[in-house]
Design a protein around this motif. Structure first.
Motif, short mmCIF file in Angstrom:
data_model
loop_
_atom_site.label_atom_id
_atom_site.label_comp_id
_atom_site.label_asym_id
_atom_site.label_seq_id
_atom_site.Cartn_x
_atom_site.Cartn_y
_atom_site.Cartn_z
N PRO A 1 -4.09 5.42 -1.78
CA PRO A 1 -3.61 4.39 -0.86
C PRO A 1 -3.80 2.98 -1.43
CG PRO A 1 -5.71 5.28 -0.12
CD PRO A 1 -5.30 6.09 -1.29
N GLN A 2 -3.07 2.04 -0.87
CA GLN A 2 -3.21 0.64 -1.26
C GLN A 2 -4.60 0.15 -0.87
OE1 GLN A 2 -1.01 -1.37 -2.75
NE2 GLN A 2 0.76 0.00 -2.74
N VAL B 1 0.50 -2.93 1.60
CA VAL B 1 -0.87 -2.77 2.11
C VAL B 1 -1.10 -1.34 2.56
CG1 VAL B 1 -1.11 -5.18 2.83
CG2 VAL B 1 -0.17 -3.51 4.43
N GLY B 2 -2.36 -0.99 2.73
CA GLY B 2 -2.69 0.36 3.17
C GLY B 2 -2.69 0.48 4.68
N SER B 3 -3.06 -0.61 5.35
CA SER B 3 -3.10 -0.58 6.81
C SER B 3 -2.92 -1.99 7.36
CB SER B 3 -4.42 0.03 7.30
OG SER B 3 -5.50 -0.72 6.80
N PRO C 1 -1.41 8.91 1.61
CA PRO C 1 -1.25 9.28 0.21
C PRO C 1 -2.60 9.34 -0.52
CG PRO C 1 -0.50 7.03 0.60
CD PRO C 1 -0.76 7.64 1.94
N GLY D 1 -9.24 5.24 5.89
CA GLY D 1 -8.27 6.01 5.12
C GLY D 1 -8.04 5.47 3.72
N LEU D 2 -8.58 4.28 3.45
CA LEU D 2 -8.33 3.63 2.16
C LEU D 2 -9.56 3.67 1.27
CD1 LEU D 2 -6.69 0.34 3.57
CD2 LEU D 2 -5.60 2.57 3.27
N GLN E 1 4.02 4.31 5.61
CA GLN E 1 3.09 5.16 6.33
C GLN E 1 1.67 4.68 6.04
OE1 GLN E 1 4.48 7.78 3.38
NE2 GLN E 1 2.53 8.86 3.31
N GLU E 2 0.71 5.14 6.81
CA GLU E 2 -0.68 4.73 6.57
C GLU E 2 -1.04 4.96 5.11
OE1 GLU E 2 -3.85 6.17 9.17
OE2 GLU E 2 -4.93 4.43 8.41
N GLY E 3 -1.62 3.96 4.48
CA GLY E 3 -1.97 4.08 3.06
C GLY E 3 -0.96 3.39 2.17
N ASP E 4 0.27 3.34 2.62
CA ASP E 4 1.31 2.71 1.81
C ASP E 4 2.36 2.07 2.72
OD1 ASP E 4 2.84 1.88 -0.28
OD2 ASP E 4 3.71 3.86 -0.72
N ILE E 5 2.03 0.88 3.17
CA ILE E 5 2.90 0.18 4.13
C ILE E 5 3.53 -1.03 3.44
CG2 ILE E 5 2.89 -1.20 6.27
CD1 ILE E 5 0.57 0.59 7.24
N ALA F 1 -5.47 -2.70 0.05
CA ALA F 1 -5.31 -4.00 0.72
C ALA F 1 -4.94 -3.79 2.18
CB ALA F 1 -4.22 -4.81 0.03
#
Lengths: 939, 65
Positions: free
Chosen positions: B11-12, A117-119, B8, A361-362, A17-21, B14
Motif C-alpha cells: 500500500p501507499q 495515498v493509502g487512505s 494491496p 492497513g498501511l 481502493q484502500e491502500g491505493d487511492i 501516505a
C-alpha cells in the motif's frame, strides 16, 4: 517535515481502493507567492477595499488582501478574488506596488493536483447554524443580538473590540452591557424551525464559559442569564465548572424563549418566555447571545456523498459504535464533528483514533515515503571566545510600533561579545531564517540572541535555524521584548525601549556564558504493555498489534471483557455481547498479543522507550520490557445507598437490569409500572461529576419495556436529560412512545417506600405542581459510576488521578489520552465514564499516540537537564523529594544523588533546593543566571 | 472508490487528511509522527479551523490559540 500543507485546496474526486487511492484536487490561486511573502502587512495596510471579516464573524472588517488572523499558518497573505478591485475591475494594483518582496501575482491560476495515498481521513468539521431565518429571535435586526461564535470574537483580545465587552450597537461610547442572556438550543433539538433534531453537545458548556468570561471582562456587576431546556455538561470537570458559575451568580432559567424583539422605545431587547412554573414573563436585556448549534456544511455534504459515503438523516457521517472513525467506504476514515456533534477533547481523541485506523492497513509501508532530515555537521565552538550575533525583531508593528528598534540594535552593538546586530521585520519568517543561517556561517557567529517574542512558541524554530547553520542548538538566548515589553507597556514607548535594552543586555550576558549541550540517543523497545482487558484495553492491544508491534495485555480478572460483559446494547441498538466475544477471539488468535490473566503490575522501572515492568500472575512473576504503556483499567458501577436499594427485590441498578434483559427474566414481562431514577449518587456535594452514560442507558432500557408492551407505564425521574449529540433521537423517540419524564431537584428528591411486591415512588410534577405516586414493579436506579482504585498503578507509572479518582490526562483539551509522564497513555473509563463508542475511539487514540513513540528507532535524552556534582552533594536527599518526575535517585554506594537524563524535564527544582549548589541545570547554571541578574542591576 | 477489493500488498505509505481544523491537524501530526507522509488539505487560506476563533476554552480557561 512530513506534512505537506495544501491550502485553498479542495478534493474533486477520488478513485481506487484502500491502500491505493488516487485523489484529484484543485488548488485555488492565492495571488501571493508564499515563498516571497514575508507577511509584513504593507499590502493590507494600503488595500482600499474593506470587506466583512469572516474570522470575526462579520463583526469587524478585513481588506481584500489579508491573512485570516495574525497567528495563521501559513502566515502568508491571500487575495480575495471576489473583492479585489484589480481582479474584479482591473483597477488599483496598490498591493503589487507596495510589496517589498514582489510577492503579488495577479496572474496566478488554479492548479489541478493528483495525489496517491493509502487512505483518507475526513475532518472538515462543522458550520455554525445560521439563525437569520428565525424571525422570533430577531437575529440581524439588532446589532446586540449575536451568535455564540460572534460573542467569542467579542470576548477575544484579537477580536473586533480588542476584548472589551461593549455593546456592538454602541462601540463609539464604549457602552457596556449590564444584562446579557444566552438562548440555548438555537438550531439544535428543534425539528420545526431548524430541522436539526439532534443536540449539538457543546453549546451548554460554551454558554456557561462565555457567561463566566463575560463577568470577568465586565467592570460593573453583570447579570448573566442562561435560558436552557436541559443543562448538558456531561464532560469531565464540566459540572464543577457549572456549579462554580452558579456560585458566581450566573442565572439558569429552564425555559425555551418564545421571542426576542428590539424595543425601539427602551433601546434594548425585550424577551418573552414561560418560566418553569408556567408563568409568562417579560424581561429586558442589553445583549442576547444565540447559542447556535453545529451542522454539516453543503461543501462537506457534497464531499462525502461524492465519495459514496453513507450519511445519517442530519448529514453526519454514519458510523457504528464499534468502529467510530470508519465510514461506509473502506479506506476512508472520519473524525471530529463530521461524524456527529462533539467537543474539542472528543474531536482530538477521534483524530488520533482516525490516525491509527487509517494507517492500520498501511503498516507494511511505514517509513517508505517519509523523509529524514539531513543535518549539517556541528561546528566545535566550546573553546572559542564568544562571537555573539543579536537579531532584533520588529514583529511587524507589534514591537516596532512601540519600541525604538534601531536604538535597541545600536545599543546591542556596544555590548561585550557582540560582533553582529541585525534588525528584522519578522525574525521568524522563512526568508529571515535563511539569511540567519548565512550570516551565522559567514560571520562565524557562535552565540545567538534573538530579541523578539517568547521562547515558549519560537525557541524551537530558532534552534532549528542554529542546527541548519551548523551550530549547537542550545547556543541561543531569547529576550522577550514583545509579551514582556511592547505589549504590556504600549502606553509608554520610551520606557518600553529602555526595558527592551535591559532585556537584551541580560540575554547577551547569559549568551556570553552559554556552552553547547549534548543529547544522547537511546533505543526504543518496540513493544507495548496494556493494563486492563476490557473493551478499551483489548481495542488498543489489537490496534497496536495490527500496526506491527507486540503487546502484553495484563488483566486482573480470570477473563477479559470488563464492563462490556455486563452490557446489553448500545444506544444504536447494537448487541454488545457478540462484539466483546469477537474482540476476545481476535486477541486470542493474535500471535503478537501475550495475555496475562489474573495478573497485576507490581512495579515499573525505566522511562519512555525503555520500561521494565514486573507483572505477577497466579503462578509466576515476569519482567516485561516495553517501550510504552497504556492504562485502561475501566470503572465500576457504584452500589446505591438510597431509594431502598438492597432492601427490596424491585430495586436494581442499570447493569442489574441489563442482566435481567440478557437472562430474559420473566419479571420484565410482568412489569406494568417501571420507574427510573437518574443521577443516583451523582452530581451532589460528595460526587459532583456526571456519570455521562446513564441518561442514554436508562432511556434505552425504558424503551425496551415500551417495545415489549406499549401499555407498560414507564417513568423517568431526572435532573437534566443528557442525551447529547445524536442520542437526542432516542430521547425524542422515548417521548413519542409515551414514556413520561419528570424533572426533580436535589432538594425535592423522589421518595421510595418498599411495599410487599412493589415499591411506591413519590415525586413532584413541577408543571402541575402536584405530588404523584407510582407503585413500581421495577425501580431502576442510574447509579453513579466510580473510578477504580488505581493508587498502586499510578505510583508505579508516575501518573496522577483527580480528586474523584479519574486518571489525569496531560491536557484536558489537547492531550486527552497522554499522561504528563512520557510514554504512558490512558483510555476508556479509567479517564472518565463514557459510552462504548467513545471508549473505543479513545483506545484507538491511545494506540495512535503510542505509535508515535514505537515507530521511532530511538529517543533523544539530555540537553537541558540537571547534573549533580558528586563532590558537592552531601547526600541529604532534598532534591529527590522535590523532583516531580522521579528523575533523581540516591546512589547507595557513593551516597550521592544521581539524575536520570531520560526522566529529567529540566525544571530546575533540584538546583533551587540544594543548599550546597550541587545540582546545576544545564543551560541555566548559576554562573549564567547570576550573570544575567548582575547585568539586570548594572544600569 | 472500490469497496470490495482487499488492500494491496504494497500500500501507499501516505495519507490524505481533508480539513485542517483541530481534528485534522491532530490526525495529520499523529500519522506523520508514526512514519507516514501526510497531505493536509484545507479549503481556506490557513489551517486552524473553528478553534482558532475561540477566545478561551473550559474547563481550564486556557487561551484557545
Amino acid at each position: 517535515m512530513n506534512i505537506e500543507l495544501l491550502t485553498l485546496t479542495e478534493v474533486t474526486a477520488i478513485s481506487g481502493q484502500e491502500g491505493d487511492i488516487t485523489a484529484t484536487l484543485v488548488q485555488h490561486p492565492r495571488y501571493v507567492d508564499t515563498d516571497k511573502c514575508i507577511a509584513c502587512g504593507l499590502c493590507a495596510e494600503k488595500c482600499p477595499k474593506k470587506v466583512p471579516d469572516e474570522y470575526n464573524e462579520g463583526l469587524g472588517k478585513r481588506k481584500a488582501i489579508y491573512v485570516p488572523y495574525s497567528q495563521a499558518v501559513p502566515l502568508k497573505y491571500t487575495i480575495d478574488p471576489n473583492n479585489c478591485l484589480y481582479l474584479t475591475k482591473e483597477r488599483c494594483g496598490l498591493c503589487e506596488t507596495v510589496c517589498p518582496s514582489h510577492a503579488i501575482n495577479y496572474l496566478d491560476q488554479k492548479k489541478e493536483i493528483t495525489l496517491n495515498v493509502g487512505s483518507v481521513v475526513l475532518s472538515t468539521g462543522f458550520k455554525s447554524f445560521d439563525p437569520s431565518g428565525l424571525d422570533h429571535l430577531s437575529f440581524g435586526k439588532h446589532p446586540d443580538i449575536v451568535t455564540s461564535m460572534g460573542f467569542e470574537r467579542v470576548l477575544s483580545a484579537t477580536g473586533p473590540q480588542g476584548g472589551h465587552l461593549v455593546l456592538p450597537s454602541d462601540k463609539k461610547h464604549k457602552k457596556e452591557p449590564k444584562k446579557i442572556a444566552w438562548l440555548q438550543c438555537v438550531g439544535s433539538r428543534d425539528e420545526n424551525r431548524s430541522k436539526n433534531s439532534y443536540c449539538s453537545s457543546v453549546c451548554c458548556m460554551y454558554a456557561v464559559k462565555q457567561s463566566v468570561m463575560a463577568m470577568d471582562h465586565s467592570k460593573a456587576p453583570l447579570d448573566c442569564a442562561i435560558f436552557y431546556m436541559d443543562m448538558r455538561t456531561q464532560g469531565k470537570d464540566f459540572d464543577t465548572y457549572l456549579e462554580k458559575a452558579k456560585d458566581n451568580g450566573v442565572r439558569f432559567v429552564r425555559s425555551r424563549v418564545h421571542t426576542v424583539m428590539p424595543d425601539p422605545h427602551k433601546g434594548n431587547l425585550v424577551m418573552t418566555y414561560v418560566d418553569e412554573l408556567g408563568a409568562l414573563k417579560t424581561e429586558y436585556f442589553d445583549m442576547v447571545v444565540l447559542s447556535t448549534g453545529l451542522e454539516i456544511s453543503a461543501d462537506s455534504f457534497a464531499l462525502a456523498t461524492g465519495m459514496g459515503i453513507e450519511l445519517d438523516a442530519s448529514n453526519f457521517i454514519n458510523t457504528n459504535s464499534f468502529n467510530p472513525v470508519s465510514t461506509s467506504m473502506p479506506g476512508i476514515y472520519a473524525c471530529g464533528v463530521f461524524t456527529g456533534p462533539k467537543d474539542i477533547p472528543q474531536s482530538v481523541m477521534e483524530a488520533s483514533a482516525a490516525a491509527a485506523a487509517a494507517t492500520e492497513g498501511l503498516a507494511v509501508s511505514r517509513n517508505t515515503l517519509t523523509k529524514a532530515v539531513v543535518k549539517p555537521k556541528e561546528r566545535e565552538v566550546a573553546e572559542d571566545a564568544p562571537k555573539i550575533g543579536v537579531f532584533v525583531c520588529n514583529c511587524g508593528t507589534n514591537i516596532g510600533g512601540i519600541v525604538d528598534i534601531p536604538a535597541v540594535a545600536a545599543y546591542a552593538a556596544e555590548l561585550p561579545g557582540v560582533v553582529y546586530v541585525e534588525e528584522n521585520l519578522f525574525t521568524c519568517s522563512q526568508d529571515t531564517q535563511d539569511k540567519m543561517v548565512e550570516v551565522i556561517r559567514n560571520k562565524g557567529l557562535n552565540r545567538i540572541v534573538v530579541a523578539a517574542c517568547t521562547p515558549k512558541t519560537h525557541e524551537e524554530l530558532f534552534r532549528e535555524t542554529l542546527i541548519d547553520a551548523g551550530l549547537n542548538k542550545y547556543l541561543i538566548e531569547m529576550a522577550n521584548i514583545r509579551n514582556q515589553d511592547s505589549w504590556v507597556h504600549s502606553d509608554e514607548p520610551e520606557k518600553a525601549t529602555t526595558k527592551a535594552k535591559d532585556l537584551v543586555r541580560m540575554a547577551v550576558a547569559k549568551a556570553f556564558r552559554l556552552a553547547p549541550l549534548f543529547e544522547t540517543q537511546l533505543p526504543v523497545s518496540p513493544s507495548a504493555l496494556v493494563v486492563g482487558g476490557g473493551i478499551a484495553g483489548m481495542t488498543a492491544a489489537l490496534s497496536l498489534s495490527r500496526q506491527g508491534y507486540p503487546v502484553t495485555l495484563v488483566e486482573k480478572n480470570q477473563h477479559m471483557g470488563g464492563n462490556g460483559r455486563q452490557l446489553c446494547k448500545t444506544w444504536k441498538n447494537e448487541e454488545i455481547a457478540p462484539f466483546v466475544k469477537g474482540l476476545i477471539a481476535d486477541i486470542e488468535a493474535d500471535g503478537q498479543i501475550q495475555t496475562l490473566l489474573g495478573a497485576t503490575v507490581e512495579s515499573v522501572e525505566g522511562f519512555v522507550g525503555n520500561f521494565k515492568t514486573t507483572v505477577t500472575s497466579v503462578d509466576k512473576t515476569q519482567l516485561i520490557d516495553h517501550g510504552v504503556a497504556l492504562i485502561a483499567t475501566g470503572a465500576v458501577e457504584s452500589k446505591p445507598t438510597e431509594y431502598a436499594y438492597g432492601q427490596h427485590k424491585a430495586v436494581m441498578t442499570l447493569l442489574e437490569l441489563d442482566a435481567l434483559f440478557m437472562e430474559k427474566d420473566t419479571r420484565l414481562e410482568k412489569a406494568m409500572e417501571v420507574v427510573f431514577i437518574q443521577c443516583v449518587g451523582s452530581r451532589d456535594k460528595e460526587h459532583p461529576y456526571c456519570s455521562k452514560v446513564c441518561c442514554t442507558h436508562a432511556i434505552k432500557s425504558a424503551m425496551a419495556f415500551k417495545k415489549k408492551n406499549p401499555d407498560t407505564g414507564v417513568y423517568v425521574l431526572y435532573r437534566d436529560i443528557r442525551t447529547y449529540g445524536q442520542r437526542e433521537t432516542l430521547y425524542r423517540e422515548a417521548r413519542k412512545a409515551g414514556i413520561l419524564f419528570f424533572q426533580y431537584d436535589l432538594d425535592s428528591k423522589p421518595v421510595v417506600t418498599p411495599g410487599e411486591n412493589r415499591v411506591s415512588v413519590e415525586f413532584t410534577d413541577t408543571i402541575l405542581g402536584r405530588r404523584l405516586c407510582v407503585d413500581a414493579d421495577i425501580l431502576c436506579l442510574s447509579a453513579r459510576i466510580d473510578a477504580r482504585d488505581n493508587t498502586h498503578l499510578s505510583q508505579a507509572f508516575k501518573v496522577t488521578a483527580d480528586s474523584a479518582g479519574w486518571l489525569l490526562e496531560a491536557h484536558q483539551k489537547l492531550r486527552p489520552v497522554d499522561f504528563a509522564t512520557d510514554g504512558v497513555f490512558l483510555c476508556g473509563m479509567s479517564h472518565y465514564p463514557k459510552p462504548v463508542d467513545e471508549s473505543i475511539a479513545q483506545a484507538k487514540a491511545a494506540a495512535a499516540r503510542a505509535l508515535t513513540v514505537l515507530s521511532r528507532n530511538s529517543i533523544n535524552v539530555g540537553g537541558i537537564v540537571a547534573q549533580i556534582d558528586p563532590e558537592r552533594c552531601a547526600g541529604c536527599g532534598g532534591c529527590v523529594e522535590v523532583c516531580s518526575y522521579n528523575a533523581i535517585t540516591m546512589d547507595p554506594e557513593r551516597e550521592v544523588a544521581v539524575v536520570n537524563d531520560a526522566l529529567c524535564k529540566g525544571c530546575g527544582a533540584c538546583a533551587a533546593t540544594c543548599p550546597s549548589e550541587a545540582p546545576s541545570l544545564m543551560g541555566f547554571n548559576n554562573d549564567q543566571l547570576y550573570a544575567q541578574i548582575k547585568s539586570a542591576l548594572a544600569v | 472508490m472500490d469497496k470490495n477489493i482487499n488492500t494491496p500488498a504494497n500500500p501507499q505509505g501516505a495519507v490524505m487528511v481533508v480539513g485542517g481544523g483541530i481534528a485534522g491537524m491532530q490526525a495529520a501530526l499523529d500519522i506523520a509522527n508514526s512514519g507516514f507522509y501526510v497531505y493536509l488539505v484545507e479549503k481556506s487560506p490557513a489551517i486552524g479551523g473553528k478553534m482558532a476563533q475561540l477566545d478561551k476554552t473550559f474547563p481550564t480557561n486556557d487561551c484557545a490559540m
